[in-house]
Write an enzyme that holds these catalytic residues in place. Structure first.
Site, mmCIF file in Angstrom:
data_model
loop_
_atom_site.group_PDB
_atom_site.id
_atom_site.type_symbol
_atom_site.label_atom_id
_atom_site.label_comp_id
_atom_site.label_asym_id
_atom_site.label_seq_id
_atom_site.Cartn_x
_atom_site.Cartn_y
_atom_site.Cartn_z
ATOM 1 C CD GLU A 63 4.229 -14.556 3.249
ATOM 2 O OE1 GLU A 63 4.716 -13.061 4.490
ATOM 3 O OE2 GLU A 63 5.091 -13.983 2.629
ATOM 4 C CB ALA A 86 1.841 -13.623 0.524
HETATM 5 N N1 0A1 Z 1 9.010 -10.618 3.079
HETATM 6 C C1 0A1 Z 1 7.526 -11.129 1.781
HETATM 7 C C2 0A1 Z 1 8.279 -10.411 0.790
HETATM 8 C C3 0A1 Z 1 7.576 -9.587 0.453
HETATM 9 C C4 0A1 Z 1 9.261 -8.388 0.338
HETATM 10 C C5 0A1 Z 1 8.885 -6.972 -0.388
HETATM 11 C C6 0A1 Z 1 7.398 -7.425 -1.149
HETATM 12 O O1 0A1 Z 1 7.488 -5.639 -1.434
HETATM 13 C C7 0A1 Z 1 8.684 -5.293 -1.844
HETATM 14 C C8 0A1 Z 1 6.661 -7.573 -0.427
HETATM 15 C C9 0A1 Z 1 6.623 -9.149 0.129
HETATM 16 C C10 0A1 Z 1 7.365 -12.541 2.622
HETATM 17 O O2 0A1 Z 1 8.932 -13.464 2.736
HETATM 18 O O3 0A1 Z 1 7.056 -12.934 1.960
HETATM 19 ZN ZN ZN Z 2 9.508 -14.162 3.793
#
Ligand code: 0A1
Ligand code: ZN
Length: 856
Positions: free
Chosen positions: A297, A261
């Protein structure tokens, strides 16, 4: 396309941008093949640095026009490459200007699922880490933060972006996000969606509209996620004093998503498998993950969005902290002990494995080629462990003070690990210079213990060592909080938990005034992410299993006995000791204990854990033999505990309608573990009845697995007939068949399932079900001595890489353990790694992963 020379980016090369962004306006005219994006970006000079060029990132964009302060730019006024557009400083106004550009992109052709793409007829975006540059030209770096206004022109009925809705008329919707954010948090969704809506009143009395947007037909599966969201919002107010800051919070479920997510500001986008749940289609584990990921999230709104990362090397600043927070939340929702054991199981399975192999890297890496390759267990899970240690070292009050200071000092900023540690130093007065090594040093430290008892004094002599990892030969001693309690021979706790701070390579700790030699319970609560090289004798471990007041170490005692039993069986066929089987049965029978905990005690170490155990014990692991031995031990346990297991099976029945709460799901976990152990002994009749009477997916899937193990081929047909319309359940159908195939048939099964009409290799969930089903859930099948599993994986990685490099690179980590195996298997894997590395047009993502695996 392979870059001419994939560039390595170094943390030490960080420089601030020449130009900040004051405000962004984006206009989208959506069309599957020809989407137009107009950007108006107000730039202001960064007066902290010398006046310089304007550097914009941009990839796969067709540039239609560009202007500065209304004057169009001709091609000789900027330089453009495949990945960037630069306007030289001497062509720019002195202090501020408005950049306008129009570009064209093609969401329908975007199979990499990064930038703006289409999933099941809807438009959606994924911009972390560097996907925004595929939408328009922009300084796509997290330290450039700005408020966004977005207009979307599309006949789709639902048009969403970040922030608050401003206007909607006809085909056009306008959104405004007042909170400055980096481009990676941008999101847009357009589709024929339906919402399940609710609201939340914040503690200061503001009403927030909550919507979960799904495809038509899925709206009945959103209630649980909504409840989880509201619990997370309440918890963050109560525990961290963090309140939500927009009028609306939207969640959208999409079927094609590379990760779990994404925390886009006010518009979280989720892999549908982490939103949609009904008792008939989702397991208890799914419910648990949905609650945890919704919370994760949501928590990012403060730890990640309001305070973001200065650069991608600081990824653990938001991810380690947010994982730590979601683990705390889940512990509060579901029970701390079971949650901790679960987290440690994951950590050992994923992060210790990573740290022990060629992909080892520090929690804060110092260089990368493709940042998407560093969304790793080390950054996330070890990153969370480091925060847990920090909390233990400064105490709960110190932690609360530091977090308050973090939120007030850095709100609206892009921060670093140095900033993070400084708030702890300032809030608590503690010097964290040595502690910082946890962020810089890769590899899992090992601690070994020797003890002595003399004249009423018990001495623990503890040594630490971290082995060299690739590119990091020298390691320094870390600050390791070792939580210890002492148990008397009668099972009474004689010294309650004390946190020993190990700061040197070797240190002694004394416990005075004891009347007899105690049994130490070391690393209680798994107080540090280390390997404890200390194996007390059988009697002592049995005592801990029976009496330790620390639930983690009580479980750990049983786990370590199981591991040693398995290793002895593997080494020379030594049968399991009756005393071990008795000790285990006694705990499993103890109905004063939480059923979920008892199920965890019964769960044997994974095949990978045994593989690592063999290596540590100087044996060459044989995956087939490991698989068989593990099964043999399960049968021995079932034989010894048969009456207990039958009683459990009969008693642990959950009455009434389905609830995913921890008590009924713990009962189901224990009952289904009993079913799994009893089936090979008693035959499949019980599992068949279980399958036929199941009223929820947890029970149906447990019985399905037992029947597959028992060689029932008809059940797979029945399952498919019942669930062919449900894509998430069908993912389970694919995965379980591969997982429960006999090792010698597993590749054959995986191959034939990959030819099934319902197999859609472009959908990451489906791809992971079959290819990941083999590599992650059927290790003996994957490591078949013929090498067929390796070739199968390599074939698929090459095919997937051409359309979705990110998921291909992630899946390639199945090869990261290759050096643990015998020379024949190593040669077979190396052949496949070389084949991949030599392929034409390999992505930067997969090139980096394969290169690291071969080098390390
Ligand atoms: N920040 C999100 C994780 C995430 C990272 C990269 C993505 O696409 C390349 C998608 C999601 C989390 O920590 O949930
Ligand atoms: Zn995260």
């Amino acid at each position: 396309m392979r870059d001419a020379a994939p560039q390595t980016i170094h943390l030490s090369d960080y420089t601030p941008p020449n130009w900040w962004v004051e405000a962004v306006e984006l206009d989208f005219t959506l069309d599957p093949k020809v989407t137009r994006v107009t950007s108006r970006i107000r730039f202001v000079r960064n007066t902290q640095v010398a006046r310089g060029d304007l550097h914009l990132d941009g990839e796969a964009l067709t540039l239609i026009s560009a202007s500065i302060d209304g004057a169009s730019l001709s091609e000789n006024e900027y330089q453009r490459t495949d990945t960037a557009l630069t306007v030289p400083a001497d062509r720019l106004p002195e202090d501020a200007f408005t950049w306008e550009a129009e570009v064209q992109i093609s969401p329908a052709e975007n199979t990499a699922l990064e930038g703006l793409y289409m999933s099941g007829g809807m438009y959606c975006t994924q911009c972390e880490a560097e996907g925004f540059r595929k939408i328009t030209y922009y300084p796509d770096r997290p330290d450039v933060m700005a408020p966004f206004t977005v207009r979307i022109d599309s006949p789709m009925p639902v048009l969403l972006s970040n922030g608050n809705p401003v206007d909607r008329h006809g085909h056009i919707a306008e959104w405004h996000d007042p909170w400055p954010k980096p481009a990676y948090l941008f999101a847009l969704v357009a589709g024929d969606l339906v919402a399940y809506s609710d609201h939340f009143i914040t503690r200061s009395g503001r009403t927030v509209a909550l919507n979960i947007w799904v495809r038509r037909g899925d709206e009945g599966k959103t209630h649980y996620a909504m409840g989880a969201l509201k619990r997370a919002m309440t918890w963050d107010e109560e525990v961290y004093a963090r309140e939500y800051d927009l009028d609306v919070f939207n969640i959208v479920a999409v079927d094609d998503f590379n990760m779990g997510a994404m925390e886009n500001k006010g518009l979280n986008v989720f892999n549908s498998k982490y939103v949609l749940a009904s008792p008939e289609t989702a397991t208890d584990r799914d419910y648990e993950l949905i609650e945890g990921i919704i919370a994760h999230e949501y928590f990012h709104n403060w730890t990640g969005n309001r305070i973001t990362c200065r650069d991608w090397f600081q990824l653990c600043l938001k991810e380690g902290l947010t994982v730590f927070r979601d683990q705390q939340f889940s512990g509060d929702m579901r029970g701390e002990a079971v949650q901790r054991i679960d987290n440690v199981l994951q950590l050992r399975a994923r992060q210790f494995r990573e740290d022990a192999g060629p992909l080892a890297h520090p929690v804060r890496p110092e260089s990368f080629v493709e940042i998407n390759n560093f969304y790793s267990a080390t950054v996330y899970e070890k990153g969370a462990e480091v925060i847990g240690m920090l909390k233990r070292l400064v105490g709960d009050d110190g932690y609360d003070k530091a977090l308050d200071l973090y939120f007030t000092r850095h709100d609206g900023e892009a921060a670093t690990i140095e900033d993070w540690l400084r708030v702890f130093e300032d809030a608590t007065g503690r010097d964290l210079s040595q502690f910082k090594l946890w962020y810089l040093q890769a590899g899992t430290p090992r601690i070994s213990v020797r003890d002595d008892f003399k004249n009423g004094t018990y001495i623990l002599d503890i040594t630490q060592v971290t082995n060299p990892t690739s590119g990091q030969a020298d390691k320094h001693p870390l600050v390791i909080p070792v939580a210890v309690g002492l148990i008397g021979a009668d099972g009474e706790e004689v010294v309650p938990t004390r946190v020993l701070e190990l700061t040197q390579t070797r240190q002694s700790f004394r416990f005075e005034g004891l009347s007899a030699r105690p049994v130490p319970s070391i690393l209680r609560g798994f107080s540090a992410p280390v390997i404890l090289d200390y194996t007390p004798g059988f009697e002592d471990r049995a005592l801990l299993l029976a009496h330790d007041t620390d639930p983690f170490n009580k479980w750990e005692a049983g786990r370590s006995l199981s591991r040693d039993t398995l290793l002895a069986m593997l080494r020379d066929g030594t049968p399991p000791a009756a005393a071990f089987l008795d000790a285990l049965t006694t705990v499993v029978r103890d109905d004063t204990l939480d059923p979920a905990f008892r199920a965890l005690v019964l769960a044997l170490p994974s095949e990978h854990e045994i593989t690592q155990g063999c290596v540590d014990a100087g044996m060459v692991p044989d995956p087939t033999q490991i698989h068989e031995t593990r099964k043999a031990l399960a049968d021995r346990i079932a034989g010894a505990a048969r009456d207990t297991l039958e009683a459990i099976y009969n008693q642990m029945v959950t009455a009434g309608s389905y609830s995913s709460d921890s008590v009924p799901s713990g009962k189901r976990a224990l009952r289904n573990t009993a079913l799994r152990l009893l089936t090979p002994l008693d035959g499949p009749a019980r599992a068949r009845a279980h399958y036929d009477t199941a009223t929820n997916m947890t029970d149906q899937l447990a019985a399905f697995a037992c029947l597959l193990d028992a060689g029932d081929t008809e059940v797979a047909v029945r399952f498919h007939d019942q669930w062919q319309h449900d894509r998430l359940v069908l993912d389970k159908w694919f995965m379980l068949q591969v997982a429960h195939a006999k090792p010698q048939d597993a590749v054959k099964y995986a191959k034939s399932l990959s030819e099934h009409i319902d197999f859609d290799w472009k959908n990451p969930n489906r791809f992971r079900s079959v290819i990941g089903g083999l590599t992650a859930t059927n290790p003996a099948g994957f490591h078949d001595p013929s090498g067929a599993g390796y070739a199968f994986l390599a074939d698929w990685l090459l095919r997937l890489d051409a359309i979705n490099p990110q998921t291909a690179a992630r899946m390639s980590t199945a090869f990261e353990t290759w050096r643990l195996f015998d020379v024949d298997r190593q040669a077979l894997i190396e052949e496949q790694l070389r084949r991949i590395a030599g392929a034409d047009g390999l992505s930067r993502d997969l090139t980096e992963m394969v290169g690291r695996m071969m080098a390390g």
